[in-house]
Design a protein around this motif. Structure first.
Motif: not given
Length: 432
Positions: A219, A345-347, A349-350, A353, A386, A389
């Protein structure tokens, strides 16, 4: 071999009693034999896969022209040889196993792990970097087997037969008939060893923070701040930003000498150094140190002395303590503190993944018993936004890491679990 190393590293060698423990022998297997064997297996597997020959190894650039990581490993090895010779000539055999353990960690947990992409890279016309990696690992295994021969006579003999005798007509027929190595001081770079030790301290502290806060290494995080007033550490971090960023999976790395924004600095007396000198007064000094200002403690870190209750103290006379301020995540070792921004941030987290997807595909490759150079086709399915993405935004990362020729979305029955969600994944070896 494991029993022999266990006994050499035991109190028996100091004419003291020993309560034998099978777990102690197993620990030698876990920390010495298996890592060494895995390093040997890693070399032979990839050398055979790439068709690396002795001629290739001999054509490697001189050590001074190889990448820094190669120079560092060979420097550490020569420093080890210097130390082991000193200990053996003094008949301190029980001081030999410890340093060799440290080198095995350097070899497997740092050099090989940091160099994997160099070994994996497809052969090309310009193979200098790849050949340098193979040559450095080969030279280290051959030399290290000679260093360890008195301690691990059987496994080192196997390495010598496979790495040396099988490829040379004039080599000593046994590792135990070869001259014991002496250090090549021209290969020892103390500044490089010091810098890499500082980098590894920063990385270790960063990993400790991740473990404490359940942040998986795959992560990404936004930033890391290295707090230190030691100039050499600061210079080492600044010149190895990419390495630290890759190790800790972090986007930005900064250094700072100002600890005040992140930690509260305090000090206690070092009873080990002050006790013999001051006797009972050390308790008085310890109490007075608690009221010492941060400015005075910073002066100590910079090499100055301070006066406490009429006694002149230097940095060795105190134990510095750093307490993170509320909301700050900090880990400390010696003169180095590491602070990590753990807000995701969302970026980020993606991207996390995407890196987890790479891990699952690599596991599938192993389950299919694919060769390390085999190309694959990847098919996936998922209703998790996610996941979709991650495949869309980071397809290049995934493709490069897993040697994929194509990545397609479709119906897949084989399921994998990732961060609480399920997704379908199927790989097929590319034909031709």
């Amino acid at each position: 071999d494991a029993l022999r190393a266990y006994l050499i590293d035991s109190p028996l060698m100091r004419a003291e009693s020993l309560r034998f423990s099978e777990s102690g022998v197993r620990e030698v297997v876990r920390t010495v034999l298996l890592p060494l064997w895995n390093a040997f297996s890693f070399f032979t597997t990839y050398a055979e896969a790439d068709g690396i020959t002795m001629s290739d190894l001999r054509s490697a650039p001189p050590v001074a022209e190889r990448p820094e990581l190669d120079q560092w490993l060979l420097s550490v090895l020569q420093s080890l040889i210097l130390q082991v010779n000193d200990e053996m000539e003094g008949y301190y055999l029980y001081n030999v196993v410890g340093p060799t353990l440290s080198f095995i960690d350097d070899l497997t947990n740092w050099y090989i792990r940091r160099s994997r992409r160099r070994f994996w890279r497809t052969r090309s016309a310009n193979d200098a970097d790849k050949v340098s990696a193979f040559a450095t690992l080969y030279e280290s295994l051959v030399m290290f087997s000679k260093v360890l021969a008195p301690v691990l006579p059987f496994v080192t003999e196997h390495l010598h037969q496979e790495l040396v005798v099988a490829h040379s007509d004039d080599a000593p027929e046994s590792v135990h008939l070869a001259d014991y190595p002496t250090a090549d001081r021209s290969l020892i770079d103390e500044d490089l060893e010091t810098a890499m030790a500082a980098i590894r301290t920063v990385v270790r502290l960063g990993h400790n923070i991740r473990k404490q806060h359940n942040l998986r290494v795959r992560q990404p995080v936004a930033s890391v701040t290295v707090l230190t007033r030691a100039q050499k550490v600061e210079e080492a971090v600044s010149s190895h930003v990419d390495l630290i960023g890759d190790e800790l999976n972090v986007k930005a790395i900064t250094t700072s000498r100002s600890e005040g924004d992140l930690v509260d600095l305090s000090a206690r007396a070092n009873f080990k150094t002050l006790g013999p000198r001051l006797g009972e007064r050390v308790k008085e000094i310890d109490g007075a140190l608690r009221d010492t200002s941060a400015a005075d403690l910073h002066r100590l870190q910079d090499g100055a002395t301070i006066s406490v209750e009429g006694e002149e103290l230097n940095l060795d006379d105190v134990i510095l303590q750093r307490t993170p301020k509320p909301g700050v995540v900090v880990a400390t070792e010696g003169t180095v503190s590491v602070a990590i921004d753990i807000e995701l941030t969302e970026e980020l987290i993606v991207e996390g993944y995407a890196r987890e997807i790479v891990n699952r595909i690599q596991m599938a490759r192993r389950d299919e018993d694919l060769d390390v150079t085999d190309r694959i086709e990847v098919k996936w399915s998922s209703s998790e936004p996610r996941i979709a993405e991650a495949f869309a935004v980071h397809s290049g990362l995934i493709t490069d890491e897993v040697l994929a020729t194509s990545i397609e979305r479709g119906e897949v029955e084989e399921t994998h679990h990732l961060a609480g969600v399920t997704f379908g994944l199927k790989i097929d070896r590319t034909i031709g």
